[in-house]
Motif scaffolding. Structure first.
Motif, short mmCIF file in Angstrom:
data_model
loop_
_atom_site.label_atom_id
_atom_site.label_comp_id
_atom_site.label_asym_id
_atom_site.label_seq_id
_atom_site.Cartn_x
_atom_site.Cartn_y
_atom_site.Cartn_z
N VAL A 143 10.80 12.51 4.89
CA VAL A 143 12.75 11.69 5.63
C VAL A 143 11.66 11.22 7.01
O VAL A 143 11.99 9.72 7.19
CB VAL A 143 13.14 12.92 5.35
N GLN A 144 11.23 11.79 8.06
CA GLN A 144 10.66 11.11 9.19
C GLN A 144 10.00 10.36 8.70
O GLN A 144 10.13 9.26 9.75
CB GLN A 144 9.66 12.03 9.82
N ARG A 145 8.85 9.54 8.16
CA ARG A 145 8.15 9.22 7.86
C ARG A 145 9.20 7.31 7.61
O ARG A 145 9.33 6.57 8.48
CB ARG A 145 7.21 8.87 7.16
N LEU A 146 10.50 7.41 6.99
CA LEU A 146 11.09 6.75 6.35
C LEU A 146 11.84 5.98 7.52
O LEU A 146 12.36 5.16 7.39
CB LEU A 146 12.04 7.38 4.94
N ARG A 147 12.66 7.40 8.16
CA ARG A 147 12.95 6.70 9.17
C ARG A 147 11.99 6.10 10.29
O ARG A 147 12.60 5.59 11.01
CB ARG A 147 13.15 8.32 10.19
N ALA A 178 15.70 6.59 -3.69
CA ALA A 178 15.30 6.65 -5.09
C ALA A 178 14.02 8.27 -4.33
O ALA A 178 14.32 9.51 -5.28
CB ALA A 178 14.20 5.80 -6.10
N LEU A 179 13.41 7.88 -3.37
CA LEU A 179 12.58 9.05 -3.44
C LEU A 179 13.44 10.47 -2.49
O LEU A 179 12.68 11.37 -2.80
CB LEU A 179 12.04 8.79 -1.89
N ILE A 180 14.85 10.09 -2.02
CA ILE A 180 15.30 10.98 -1.42
C ILE A 180 16.34 11.55 -2.07
O ILE A 180 16.23 12.99 -2.55
CB ILE A 180 16.69 10.73 -0.70
N GLN A 181 16.03 11.11 -3.24
CA GLN A 181 16.99 11.52 -4.85
C GLN A 181 16.02 12.53 -5.21
O GLN A 181 16.32 13.59 -5.91
CB GLN A 181 18.19 10.51 -5.64
N ARG A 182 14.74 12.04 -5.62
CA ARG A 182 13.96 12.53 -6.35
C ARG A 182 13.93 13.94 -5.34
O ARG A 182 13.54 15.36 -6.12
CB ARG A 182 12.61 11.90 -6.68
N THR A 183 13.84 13.46 -4.27
CA THR A 183 13.46 14.80 -3.65
C THR A 183 14.18 16.39 -3.51
O THR A 183 14.10 17.54 -4.17
CB THR A 183 12.82 15.04 -2.31
N LEU A 184 15.04 15.38 -3.57
CA LEU A 184 16.54 16.40 -3.80
C LEU A 184 17.47 17.14 -4.48
O LEU A 184 17.36 18.56 -5.17
CB LEU A 184 18.02 15.50 -3.62
N GLU A 185 16.30 16.51 -6.96
CA GLU A 185 16.70 17.04 -7.31
C GLU A 185 16.04 17.73 -7.36
O GLU A 185 15.71 18.80 -8.15
CB GLU A 185 16.24 15.95 -8.39
N GLN A 186 14.42 17.78 -6.94
CA GLN A 186 13.12 18.68 -6.76
C GLN A 186 13.96 19.61 -6.14
O GLN A 186 13.26 21.31 -6.87
CB GLN A 186 11.87 18.29 -6.76
N ALA A 230 0.42 -1.26 0.07
CA ALA A 230 0.39 -0.50 -0.17
C ALA A 230 0.96 1.47 -0.19
O ALA A 230 0.75 2.26 -0.91
CB ALA A 230 -1.01 -0.13 1.55
N ARG A 231 1.56 1.34 0.91
CA ARG A 231 2.58 2.38 1.21
C ARG A 231 3.65 2.78 -0.38
O ARG A 231 3.48 3.57 -0.80
CB ARG A 231 3.97 2.26 1.81
N ARG A 232 4.37 1.80 -0.59
CA ARG A 232 4.63 2.09 -2.24
C ARG A 232 3.59 2.49 -3.02
O ARG A 232 4.19 3.54 -4.47
CB ARG A 232 4.83 0.44 -2.55
N ARG A 233 2.17 1.75 -3.61
CA ARG A 233 1.70 2.25 -4.70
C ARG A 233 1.34 4.09 -4.40
O ARG A 233 1.60 4.97 -4.66
CB ARG A 233 0.36 1.80 -4.41
N TYR A 234 1.13 4.40 -2.69
CA TYR A 234 0.78 5.69 -2.54
C TYR A 234 2.68 6.78 -3.07
O TYR A 234 1.68 7.88 -3.02
CB TYR A 234 0.49 5.31 -1.01
N THR A 235 3.30 6.01 -2.65
CA THR A 235 4.19 7.02 -2.91
C THR A 235 4.55 7.16 -4.52
O THR A 235 4.59 8.04 -4.96
CB THR A 235 5.71 6.10 -2.54
N ARG A 236 3.65 6.29 -5.50
CA ARG A 236 4.47 6.11 -6.71
C ARG A 236 3.21 7.51 -7.00
O ARG A 236 3.98 7.95 -8.07
CB ARG A 236 4.23 5.44 -7.13
N LEU A 237 2.03 7.02 -7.06
CA LEU A 237 0.82 8.26 -6.63
C LEU A 237 1.95 9.57 -6.32
O LEU A 237 1.54 10.09 -7.21
CB LEU A 237 -0.33 7.65 -6.25
N ARG A 238 1.92 9.60 -5.42
CA ARG A 238 2.34 10.82 -5.14
C ARG A 238 3.52 11.75 -5.43
O ARG A 238 3.65 12.85 -6.05
CB ARG A 238 2.78 10.75 -3.23
#
Length: 1722
Positions: free
Chosen positions: A951-955, A1017-1025, A868-876
């Motif tokens: 980041v807090q959630r991933l932690r 990947a999410l952290i890298q995408r966030t840094l790029e943005q 569920a979380r992976r699907r939500y992360t991709r959509l977001r």
């Protein structure tokens, strides 16, 4: 002092050298009297036994005197010392100017130096001669100051060899006088004086082997002054080298003008002259030399100079045709008839002959005839003698030289005519640029005349130097013994005396058969016994004259012919008969041309005598030597009546290499120019002179304690000198100075050095003893400390051993107890373990079942949650990516739109040239960029917040995974233990279970790894943005900065245009004043001219007060507006000009032309502004139609009623009727109030009258009492007092009567208005249609916060509010009160929709402020007051306009007072331009007050007492006290700051004013530091840094540390630090380069070269170090500023910010003292 004492071991002497002329050496063995040799060590280390002959070698000066700027200040005055000082200053310090007493020695650097800019001129202006470094400007300032102070004529005598820089020095001196002196009357006189130089150089200068621009004539330029202003000039020329026209030596050229004409032969106006390349003409190709100059450009400069001098274009072309004819004359080929050369002829088809005759308008046959024949006239008969080919060529060349001589004379006369002033002059300064002493291998007649002139000048120079020395000694009351100096009067007598060389030469020229040989024999017979005349050893016609500069051998060949200067009269007669007007003018007064009568045995032709008169045969012509001697005597008389100032130009080398010093050539010129003679005269007396205070400061170390107790400094110095110098003849004590013989200062320096060395030795001895005692004390204390610590260590070791023995017993007891307890515990633990394993086996079985079930549930929950979380992360992530793409697309479209707007703005600016719209659009774009920047910042903060949450959630997930991993580790441990216990019983089942658990663990690890990758990947995408957003933010910031920079550039251009407009306006006013002055001074004004001037003044006054019209069809209604302007454009010839303007002189025409141009520019500017306003209001044009309103005087306009072009409906009529009734009621109430007030005032007046009558009765009674009881004096006093009281009361009564009459007039006006309204109401009631009108969009009633006024009141308003306004008469009032009052009047015009009236008021206010500024331009407070009012009025127009951006901060009451109808953008621009002009005037006013204070406060005042070291020998120090101190400067700046704050000026504008003033302080101080060698020292750097810190502290105290003023002091801070740092090694060079980031390389190098080290403490900065620093700085600051001096006249662009005023307009208090009772406040 013994004779041999100076020649002791270690002393330095000068010995002759064949290469360097003089060479320094050091004495290695003491000299004793009678020694035959002197033991020396040379600079290269070698030794030399120097043989002594008649005298000892000259001594070297101390090192502290090396390179001084005045050679007379040297202790030892002799040739090697002078040469060494000049070489050191020229090569090491790059100083080309040096003083030598009254002489300024100038060495040609052969390289342009940045020391002649206008800033340098103003830096030397007003300074004393010794205050600044030696310069030609310093000498010129001294001459100018003496002329102004004493009213005596001055002269600058500039001499030197060819190529030494005489012409350049003369030009710099002329430029200085014209710049400092300005002009009086003719505003172009300065340009004319400077324009004479290129003309004289073109016709009188040529390229020689020694100089590319050598003056081949002498000139004396006399600049006239009246009231210290330049009024004109006169140029006198001497001895033009005419032989250069026909002959040039190798590598030399003819005069520049010929090559300029040949280079411009392709010009259309010169194509008819037959010109071609210079290499094709005989007169220009003999030298076969090509110059590196642009001759075509030089001709343009020459023609431009001719135009400035008033020579018409036609005369210039005719002059060029004469010069071209001279070139063609040289190409005429003359051929011999036979081999014997008895006759010659010219080919009739000779092209050169044809061109020559065509250009001069003469017949070819006559020219051909008289070129080849000569006419001899005897008594009654005429002979025609044929000439040989050589004689014909000589005749042709003589004609060419004579023609060029006449052209040169005509050109000089035209220049003098242009420079002549009709008013004359009171005083003058002459500049003599004359040839120096010449001594070549072949010396002829020209060199003899040149050296003769130099002999006369040298005699004048010697007498002047001797006179100055005598005056100095007499002033100081020093016993003066006349010194015998080398007088060259015998040499002058040899040349010009009776039967001298010139007399014998003139006598020989009169002889028919006179020749050079016979003249030489006469010279031998007459003067061979003279000591100044010698005969050469070789048998040739030559003689030797012993001049003051050396012996010169002259060859007699050509002397007689050159002195005769014979000219063929027949050819001159042809030229007189020419059709050319210029030739007729050239030879019109040529009546003194003499033809040498010739007797010949040629064929005799009978005939009648010539009809032409022969003036040359009737009277003898003066020879060239006679003319030159007469002109030289006149020159000497002129120079003798002036105060001379001498400039000696030195040529350092013959190769023209920059900064290369040839000692041999320099010594030759020093001997020839009289510098060494000055040294010898000074050395014969007391050359070294010191002020008593300077001497006391320098040699205080030599003064004893008893001598310090003298009454004053003079007595202390006298006592000390009597003890130090036992010989009284070695010094003399004057009134203010002490005088020393040569060498005594060096002796005192040696004594001072010994005393200081002894003091240093004593200090070192005591210091070393103290250091040794301190070191012994430290060693002893260390030994005691070591002993104490060693004994303590041994005691501690014994105590430790005792403690270990006791501890061993305790340890044995404890160990035995531990072993016994361990055995018991092991047995007990084994029993418990068996029980635990048995019980645990049964419990684990149950536990495994429960664990399997629980693990399965946990794994399922984790997997489902992860999916569920992976699907939500991709959509977001997809949503965020789409948002970013969409926003990026929007940003790109916005950027394209902004660029399109920028391009349209640029196009709009190019079309309309309106910089105001550009500034407004840029400001709007800047605001939009700021808003976009804020939005991007908000988006970035939102993304950062989301990123932090993710980041807090991933932690948290990572923490869960870590807990799962910990549980897995526990499971593995349990499995291992289970495997060990049940290995034998259930091995197969446990292995299966282990496999299953391993699979589960692998799956968990895989899931964990996948989650980690997704997290990365999410952290890298966030840094790029975030990086993309940051880049967009930075891009937006850069664009905003670029727009801000463009805005600053546009503002600077706009302000420069405003400044130029103000300058043109000032020039226009000056021209108008000149026209008026010219009319008053040149002719009596006729009635027609008076009417013309009257119409002109009325036209100007109408221009200043006329409102700007929107259309040309509007007709003024009021009588005050019925005026018609004077026609501006040209009228037809048949129509006479109005007001009698038909008879105009050229000045009036020029004035009207300038007036028309100014009006055209004004109309064009107004038209452009109107087009901009219309284009901006195009959107509103369809909704609002332009209305024509009535004037203020009409009562309907007051009530807001208008006329409509259509019929009015019944409802409209009803509303109009109601409005009329309301107005009637209002007027009736006002009338009733006025009546009551009038009645009350009448009653008050009656009461006053009665009281006055009673008072007069009381006074009469009092007078009677006084007559009875008091004396005569007291009675008169009381009578006078009572009369004054009666007069005051009568004045009060008259004022009351005037008020009564005024109120009666107002009552009658109100009654008439009520009557008109009643008639109108009746007319409306009857149904009659009124005139077409439409109601104004404003409210029907007058709003508050306005002043009602009429058009005829405009002048009174301006007079009360601006012209006569005095803030002191209204204490407590706002400083911006005039601005608020003007805005209240504008609000009334806005309410009445009367835009022309508002514009007229604003224009009148602007013109009035300009007039006030012109009257009070030097009053800082007045300028600040009106600058604050202009800014406040501009802010009011912005604050109360219809623009919402400027009225956002208004209160509700302020919003109600906004302008509704007027569009005053153009008026706002005019106000902005006025504010800029006022700001610039404010800066100029402050600069006038600050400039005299800066140098003395920042550099000369000693704020740190005792820091300034004593002045080294020869250094010029001002003896007068410091004029201004640093506290005075700070007080002046503080007063400026307080005035700006008191006048209500915006703080931002005040900060800009202080920034500009501190820039002036920094720039002026730095320029003075660069121009003063004595100011560059370590102590001066300390003092300067302290003064700067005081300025910085003042800024902090005033709260101005962030105003940008501190940055203006950075160049001065770096200069002070540069004076303090070390300057020796490579590391020091790197430190200097990293330190001096603001200073230019030229400034740093100049400071290093001018740095003066402390004597005995520092060494001079080496040239290699300076070269290293210069090279590094040039590499470091490539493309940086390259100026040497700071341009202190530079003004930074001012920014006038918008500041909303919190004042409410309806709360303004108008003082009664402003006399504004005629305005009605509504």
């Amino acid at each position: 002092m013994a004779a041999g004492q100076p020649y002791g071991q270690g002393a330095r002497v000068w010995i002759p050298d064949c290469v360097q002329v003089w060479r320094a050496a050091e004495i290695t063995r003491d000299y004793k009297e009678g020694d035959a040799v002197l033991h020396l060590r040379l600079e290269d280390g070698s030794t030399l036994a120097y043989p002594l002959e008649s005298q000892l070698p000259p001594l070297c000066n101390p090192e502290c005197l090396s390179g001084k700027d005045d050679l007379v200040a040297l202790s030892y005055l002799h040739e090697p010392a002078v040469l060494h000082s000049l070489r050191v200053r020229f090569l090491e310090a790059n100083a080309i100017y040096t003083y030598c007493g009254i002489i300024l020695v100038a060495i040609n650097p052969y390289k342009p130096l940045p020391i002649y800019e206008e800033e340098v001129i103003y830096a030397y202006s007003g300074r004393e001669m010794g205050d600044m470094d030696p310069h030609i400007f310093a000498l010129a300032e001294e001459a100018y100051k003496q002329m102004v102070r004493f009213g005596k004529n001055q002269s600058l005598i500039i001499s030197g060899e060819s190529g030494a820089g005489k012409t350049a020095s003369a030009k710099y001196a002329m430029r200085y006088f014209t710049t400092v002196g300005g002009c009086l009357g003719d505003s172009s006189m300065e340009e004319k004086v400077l324009a004479s130089s290129p003309v004289m150089e073109a016709f009188g200068n040529a390229k020689t082997t020694r100089n590319d621009n050598s003056s081949r004539f002498g000139k004396y330029i006399e600049i006239g002054f009246s009231q210290a202003r330049v009024t004109g000039a006169t140029i006198k020329t001497y001895l033009l080298e005419k032989s250069r026209v026909t002959f040039q030596a190798g590598a030399e050229r003819n005069y520049h003008i010929f090559y300029q004409l040949c280079a411009s032969a392709t010009l259309p106006e010169l194509q008819g002259l037959g010109l071609r390349g210079a290499e094709t003409f005989h007169y220009t190709c003999q030298g076969q030399c090509t110059a590196g100059t642009d001759d075509a450009a030089d001709l343009d400069n020459t023609r431009h100079a001719f135009s400035l001098l008033g020579v018409p274009e036609a005369d210039q072309l005719e002059l060029f045709s004469v010069l071209a004819a001279i070139l063609h004359l040289g190409d005429i080929a003359v051929r011999g008839r036979d081999r014997h050369g008895d006759g010659c002829f010219v080919e009739p088809a000779d092209e050169a002959l044809r061109q020559f005759c065509k250009l001069l308008g003469i017949e070819e046959s006559q020219v051909t005839r008289w070129l080849c024949h000569r006419k001899l006239v005897t008594t009654g008969e005429t002979y025609l003698k044929p000439l040989s080919r050589q004689q014909a060529l000589d005749s042709r060349d003589a004609l060419a030289k004579h023609m060029y001589g006449q052209v040169f004379r005509w050109m000089a006369s035209r220049v003098n005519r242009a420079l002549r002033s009709p008013e004359g002059h009171h005083t003058s300064i002459g500049i003599l640029d004359i040839y120096g002493f010449e001594m070549f291998q072949f010396n002829s007649f020209e060199q003899f005349c040149i050296n003769y002139a130099n002999e006369k000048l040298q005699q004048l120079f010697n007498l002047h130097v001797f006179k100055l020395e005598q005056e100095e000694y007499v002033t100081e009351e020093i016993p003066w013994v006349f010194v015998d100096f080398c007088d060259n009067q015998p040499c002058i007598e040899l040349i010009e005396g009776r039967l001298g060389i010139l007399d014998l030469l003139n006598e020989e020229c009169k002889m028919p058969q006179g020749s050079d040989g016979s003249w030489a024999q006469k010279l031998y017979q007459t003067h061979l016994g003279s000591s100044h005349f010698q005969k050469p050893k070789r048998p040739m016609d030559a003689f030797i004259v012993c001049h003051f500069a050396g012996k010169v051998e002259y060859q007699c060949s050509g002397f007689v012919e050159k002195n005769r200067d014979t000219i063929p009269e027949e050819l001159v007669g042809l030229l007189r008969a020419s059709k050319s007007a210029l030739l007729a003018e050239l030879f019109l007064e040529d009546g003194d041309v003499s033809l040498q009568s010739r007797r010949s045995s040629g064929p005799r032709l009978p005939g009648r005598p010539s009809r032409r008169s022969l003036p040359g045969s009737q009277r003898s012509k003066k020879s060239i030597s006679s003319q030159f001697r007469a002109s030289l005597h006149r020159l000497m008389e002129t120079l003798g009546s002036t105060t001379p100032h001498y400039v000696r130009c030195i040529k350092p080398n013959d190769e023209k290499l920059p900064f290369v010093f040839d000692s041999r050539r320099a010594v030759e010129q020093l001997r020839a120019c009289g510098v060494l003679e000055t040294i010898r005269i000074s050395a014969a007396g007391y050359p070294s002179r010191w002020m008593y205070q300077e001497f006391f400061d320098r040699y205080r170390a030599l003064v004893s304690r008893e001598e310090l107790g003298g009454a004053d400094v003079k007595q202390s110095c006298s006592l000390a000198l009597g003890r130090l110098l036992q010989d009284p003849s070695k010094y003399q004590c004057g009134k203010s100075k002490v005088f020393f013989r040569a060498g005594q200062v060096a002796y005192l320096e040696e004594l001072r050095y010994r005393r200081l060395r002894a003091a240093c030795t004593l200090l070192q001895r005591h210091l070393r003893g103290w250091l040794a005692r301190r070191r012994f004390g430290r060693v002893r204390a260390a030994v005691l400390c070591l002993q104490r610590h060693a004994r303590g260590l041994l005691a501690r070791r014994l105590a430790a051993m005792l403690r270990r023995s006791r501890a061993a017993v305790v340890l044995q007891k404890t160990v035995r107890m531990v072993l016994a307890r361990r055995s018991y515990l092991c047995t007990r633990r084994a029993a418990l373990t068996i029980q635990a394993f048995a019980r645990g086996m049964f419990a684990r079985r149950l536990y495994r079942q429960m664990v399997r079930h629980q693990k399965a549930v946990v794994i399922q929950a984790a997997v489902r949650g992860w999916l569920a979380r992976r699907r939500y992360t991709r959509l977001r992530g997809a949503v965020l990516y789409l948002q970013c793409c969409y926003r990026r697309a929007r940003a790109r479209r916005e950027l394209q739109r902004l660029r399109a707007e920028a391009r349209s703005v640029e196009h709009y600016k190019q079309l309309h040239k309106g910089m105001e719209i550009k500034v407004m659009q840029l400001q709007c774009r800047l605001d939009e960029q700021a808003q976009e920047k804020q939005q991007l910042a908000e988006q970035l903060s939102a993304l950062n917040t989301a990123h932090a949450e993710e980041v807090q959630r991933l932690r948290a997930e990572m923490q869960g995974l870590r807990e799962d991993a910990a549980r897995d580790a526990q499971v593995q441990q349990l499995q291992e233990r289970l495997a060990e216990l049940e290995r034998h019983s259930a091995e197969s089942r446990l292995a299966q279970e282990v496999d299953e658990l391993r699979k589960c663990l692998a799956e968990v690890e895989a899931v964990k790894l996948h989650l980690g990758e997704e997290r990365d990947a999410l952290i890298q995408r966030t840094l790029e943005q975030s990086q993309d957003l940051e880049e967009q933010h930075q891009r937006a910031v850069r664009e905003s900065r670029g727009l801000q920079q463009e805005l600053e550039e546009e503002r600077a251009r706009y302000q420069s245009l405003v400044k130029e407009y103000a300058r043109l306006e000032q020039g226009y006013e000056n021209l108008r004043d000149e026209v008026a002055f010219h009319r008053q001074s040149t002719f009596r004004r006729s009635p027609s001219s008076e009417s013309f001037l009257g119409s002109e003044s009325s036209y100007l006054s109408s221009m200043s007060t006329a409102p700007s019209r929107d259309g040309s069809d509007q007709q003024p209604e009021g009588p005050e507006e019925r005026w018609q302007p004077v026609p501006e454009g040209p009228q037809p010839a048949g129509e006479p000009l109005p007001n009698g303007g038909a008879g105009q002189d050229p000045l009036e025409q020029a004035y009207l032309l300038l007036l028309g141009q100014l009006n055209a520019v004004t109309e064009e500017l107004a038209r452009t502004r109107e087009e901009l306003r219309r284009s901006k209001a195009s959107a509103e044009h369809e909704e609002k139609k332009p209305l024509d309103f009535l004037k203020r005087r009409n009562i309907a306009g007051m009530l807001g009623l208008g006329r409509s072009p259509e019929k009015v409906a019944d409802d409209d009529l009803k509303h109009a009727y109601d409005a009329v009734q309301v107005a009637n009621k209002l007027l009736a109430s006002q009338l009733q109030e006025e009546k009551q007030q009038h009645e009350e005032e009448v009653e008050g007046l009656h009461l006053d009258i009665r009281s006055l009558k009673q008072l007069s009765q009381q006074q009469a009674a009092l007078i009677q009492d006084l007559q009875r009881h008091q004396g005569q004096e007291g009675l008169q006093h009381h009578v006078v007092r009572l009369k004054e009281e009666n007069w005051e009361l009568s004045q009060k009564l008259e004022k009351q009567e005037r008020t009564t009459m005024k109120l009666q007039k107002q009552l009658r006006a109100y009654a008439k208005q009520i009557q008109d309204l009643t008639v109108k109401r009746e007319t409306t009631g009857l149904g009659q249609e009124p005139a077409a009108s439409q109601a104004a969009p404003s409210p029907p009633g007058l709003s508050q916060a306005m002043l009602a006024w009429r058009m005829e009141d405009e002048g009174r308003i301006i007079k009360a509010v601006i012209t006569d306004y005095r803030p002191q008469s209204s204490p407590g009032a706002l400083p911006e009160l005039p601005a608020f009052l003007l805005f209240l009047c504008l609000r009334h015009a806005d309410h009445c929709c009367d835009e022309p009236r508002a514009r007229s008021l604003l224009d009148a206010a602007i013109n009035a402020i300009k007039r006030v500024m012109k009257k009070h331009s030097d009053d800082f407070e007045v300028v600040a007051l009106w600058l604050a009012n202009a800014c406040q009025l501009l802010n009011c127009l912005r604050q109360y306009c219809r623009d919402e951006s400027c009225s956002q901060g208004n209160t509700a009451r302020q919003s109600a007072h906004r302008l509704q109808h007027l569009d005053l953008q153009s008026a706002g621009r005019s106000l902005g331009a006025l504010a800029v002009q006022l700001y610039q005037q404010l800066i100029r006013t402050a600069e006038k007050r600050l400039k005299p204070m800066i140098v003395s406060a920042m550099l000369e005042s000693e704020t740190i007492q005792g820091l300034a070291s004593s002045c080294p020998p020869g250094l010029h120090r001002p003896s007068a006290p410091v004029a201004h101190t640093l506290p005075e400067l700070l007080q002046q700046l503080g007063s400026f700051h307080q005035l700006l704050g008191r006048q209500g000026l915006a703080p931002a504008v005040g900060h800009q004013v202080l920034r500009q003033l501190l820039f002036l302080v920094s720039g002026t101080t730095l320029n003075y530091l660069l121009l003063r060698k004595d100011a560059c020292s370590w102590t001066r750097g300390i003092q300067l840094r302290y003064n700067i810190s005081q300025l910085e502290q003042w800024l902090r105290a005033q709260g101005l540390q962030h105003s940008g003023a501190r940055e203006m002091l950075e160049p001065l801070v770096q200069a002070a630090q540069l004076l303090q740092v070390k300057k020796a090694t490579e590391e020091d060079a790197g430190a200097i380069c990293s330190l001096c980031t603001v200073l230019s390389p030229q400034q740093v190098v100049k400071i290093l070269r001018a740095y003066t080290p402390a004597a005995g403490l520092e060494e001079r900065v080496s040239p290699d170090f300076i070269s290293t620093v210069e090279k590094r700085l040039q590499e470091q600051q490539q493309g940086g500023p390259s100026q040497l001096l700071v341009d202190t006249s530079h003004l930074f662009p001012v920014n006038l910010p918008f500041v909303a005023s919190p004042v409410h307009l309806d709360e303004l208090r108008i003082p009664d003292t402003m006399d504004l009772a005629f305005l009605l406040r509504l």
